[in-house]
Scaffold this active site. Structure first.
Site, short mmCIF file in Angstrom:
data_model
loop_
_atom_site.label_atom_id
_atom_site.label_comp_id
_atom_site.label_asym_id
_atom_site.label_seq_id
_atom_site.Cartn_x
_atom_site.Cartn_y
_atom_site.Cartn_z
N GLU A 39 11.32 31.31 -6.78
CA GLU A 39 11.92 32.45 -6.08
C GLU A 39 13.39 32.78 -6.92
O GLU A 39 14.17 31.72 -7.09
CB GLU A 39 12.24 32.27 -4.63
CG GLU A 39 13.25 33.17 -4.10
CD GLU A 39 12.76 34.53 -4.31
OE1 GLU A 39 13.63 35.53 -4.48
OE2 GLU A 39 11.61 35.12 -3.73
N CYS A 47 12.19 41.55 2.48
CA CYS A 47 11.84 41.75 3.93
C CYS A 47 12.85 41.19 4.90
O CYS A 47 13.28 41.80 5.73
CB CYS A 47 10.08 41.56 4.03
SG CYS A 47 9.97 41.78 5.84
N LYS A 56 15.51 45.95 12.00
CA LYS A 56 15.01 45.85 13.18
C LYS A 56 16.16 45.42 14.03
O LYS A 56 16.15 45.67 15.26
CB LYS A 56 13.88 44.61 13.39
CG LYS A 56 12.74 45.26 12.52
CD LYS A 56 12.52 46.72 12.62
CE LYS A 56 11.04 47.19 11.90
NZ LYS A 56 11.56 47.76 10.67
N ALA A 118 11.05 34.13 -13.45
CA ALA A 118 9.96 33.71 -14.10
C ALA A 118 9.59 34.47 -14.77
O ALA A 118 9.48 35.80 -14.69
CB ALA A 118 8.94 33.10 -13.01
N ILE A 182 10.22 54.43 7.74
CA ILE A 182 12.03 53.96 7.48
C ILE A 182 12.83 55.08 7.99
O ILE A 182 13.64 54.87 8.49
CB ILE A 182 11.85 53.65 6.24
CG1 ILE A 182 10.86 52.59 5.72
CG2 ILE A 182 13.38 53.18 5.94
CD1 ILE A 182 10.94 51.83 4.27
N ALA A 311 4.66 44.64 5.21
CA ALA A 311 4.86 43.34 5.26
C ALA A 311 3.38 42.65 5.89
O ALA A 311 2.98 41.71 5.52
CB ALA A 311 5.62 42.58 6.07
N HIS A 434 -1.62 44.06 37.03
CA HIS A 434 -1.17 45.20 37.56
C HIS A 434 0.25 44.62 38.25
O HIS A 434 0.35 43.54 38.65
CB HIS A 434 -2.06 45.51 38.71
CG HIS A 434 -1.41 46.73 39.71
ND1 HIS A 434 -1.19 48.08 38.98
CD2 HIS A 434 -0.85 46.81 40.74
CE1 HIS A 434 -0.78 48.78 40.14
NE2 HIS A 434 -0.42 47.96 41.12
#
Length: 466
Positions: A39, A47, A56, A118, A182, A311, A434
């Site tokens: 990474e 994300c 969110k 990478a 979005i 995602a 219920h």
């Protein structure tokens, strides 16, 4: 740059630590592969760090703000104020906690984490650059899960999706161009928190019933909805957008503009051309149903492949490809991906819309149950409806569309029903608690044949059709 002396041997290498990458890494490790995850920034990808999670958090705050009138109706008395800087602190703390959780899971699953940029040196070899250090690794298999990014503009006043949710101050005014989830989420969230929002959009590409109600809600929430063609965007101290509709020109100005544009896959810097991996004109990598590229030991998943940049797809493909690479009988069936909009109230759309079902040649019937006839929704002062589309010949459910509180929680239930090729009777039979919103799901299906208990015959004639 210092070059490592030796090429190091690795088993399965995964490029990218977002939802696709770390999910694939964990599942492959669970199934016995030795996994190295590379990474270049932070685990969790865009994300977690700049997209899904930050947006969110803002949507959650907006939902709480909108609930204030209901809280007062329940007898609570207070005069709340909102400090956006505290929301920013909460946002950053939530991101850190979730990222720490991903790091801990990778460690617990014995996944080697390498940080750096990478690129492919050969079809079985990859280089990783971090500052002055450059190391090379030979792999058995590799999965490209480098994700995508939003287009970044030169002007600091024109924001992309990631930049919008990195703001540290609440804008007084905001112009939004876009008609996807979005754009709708951003419009309602920022308006609820105190921003004056203008939304430039024509068609939300949802079921007709959802489109109609969404337009009504935007008006109710005092969001200026503008339709037409954007002909000019000028960015100086403020942003001015020119819109033309039926020959009439209007302009809309604000300190910031957010334009929801298609995302760009992170593939151009990987060196794929030098190893012969096919890349499409839009930068995506064509793959087979298991994620395999035209090179047998090179796979790709998530946003770098053709399909919706969401995602849920990335996570599903990550599990599928990891299982395939671990010798499992992975299911290559493309699942139903629900469209989820965390608007106020939230929206879920899964399967065929009424128009799409008709265009596909189905003889359909539709049923619709208003949530103001549901006990739980009334207790919580909610609103909305559930609409069901079925094949009139076979009774097979074709699509489910919901606007209202609890829509996101019920989305999994809707998806499971469609995945299992449920017929109307399969939903009518199970007993729902219920009071609960799940009862509205049952009654929406019952309304297909005029059997909803909490709707009068006249209402069912109006809301359902064959």
């Amino acid at each position: 740059m210092v070059v490592g002396e030796l090429t190091q041997e690795r088993d399965l290498v995964i490029l990218g630590g977002g939802p696709a990458g770390y999910t694939a890494a964990i599942r492959a490790s669970q199934l016995g592969r030795n996994v190295t995850l590379i990474e270049q920034a932070q685990l969790g990808g865009l994300c977690l760090n700049k997209g899904c999670i930050p947006s969110k958090v803002v949507a959650h705050a907006a939902d709480i703000k909108q609930q204030m009138n209901h809280i007062s109706a329940l007898g609570f008395s207070f005069n709340p104020t909102h400090d956006f800087s505290q929301l920013v602190e909460y946002r950053e703390r939530t991101i850190r906690q979730l990222r720490t959780g991903v790091e801990a899971l990778c460690q617990a699953n014995a996944i080697e984490i390498l940080h750096g940029t990478a690129s492919f040196l050969a079809d079985d070899r990859i280089g990783v650059e971090l500052g002055h250090q450059f190391d090379t690794y030979r792999f058995t298999d590799v999965v490209i899960a480098t994700g995508s990014h939003s287009i970044e503009q030169d002007s600091p006043s024109i924001l992309n999706a990631e930049q919008l949710y990195q703001l540290t101050e609440l804008p007084e005014r905001l112009v939004i161009i876009g008609q996807d989830y979005i754009a709708v989420e951003a419009a309602m969230s920022f308006q609820a928190l105190g921003t004056s929002v203008t939304l430039i959009a024509d068609d939300f590409q949802l079921d007709s019933s959802i489109n109609k109600e969404l337009r009504r809600l935007l008006k109710k929430q005092k969001i200026q909805l503008v339709s037409g063609t954007v002909t000019a965007i000028e960015a100086e101290e403020a942003v001015t957008v020119t819109v033309v509709k039926q020959g009439q020109e209007t302009t809309w100005s604000a300190p910031f503009l957010f334009q929801s544009l298609p995302r760009v896959p992170h593939t151009l810097e990987l060196g794929l051309e030098r190893i012969g991996v096919t890349v499409a004109e839009d930068g995506t990598i064509p793959v087979d149903p298991f994620g395999q590229t035209n090179r047998p030991h090179i796979y790709a998943i998530g946003d770098v492949t053709p399909g919706p940049a969401i995602a849920t797809r990335a996570i599903h493909e990550a599990k599928r490809t990891a299982e395939h690479l671990s010798g499992q009988l992975a299911d290559a069936t493309v699942p139903y991906y629900p469209t989820i909009i965390r608007s106020l109230p939230p929206i879920v759309s899964i399967g065929l819309t009424e128009q799409a079902a008709t265009d596909a040649g189905y003889s359909i019937r539709t049923g619709q149950f208003p949530l103001n006839a549901n006990g739980t929704t009334m207790i919580e002062a909610g609103s909305g409806f559930i609409k069901v589309i079925s094949d009139a010949t076979t009774n097979l459910l074709l699509g489910v569309h919901m606007m209202g509180e609890g829509a996101v929680d019920l989305a999994g239930t809707f998806a499971q029903a469609l995945e299992m090729a449920a017929k109307e009777e399969d939903v009518r039979f199970p007993i729902m608690p219920h009071p609960s919103r799940s009862e509205a799901w049952t009654e929406a299906v019952e309304s297909l044949i005029g059997h909803a208990i909490h709707l009068s015959p006249r209402q069912q004639d109006v809301l359902t059709k064959s």
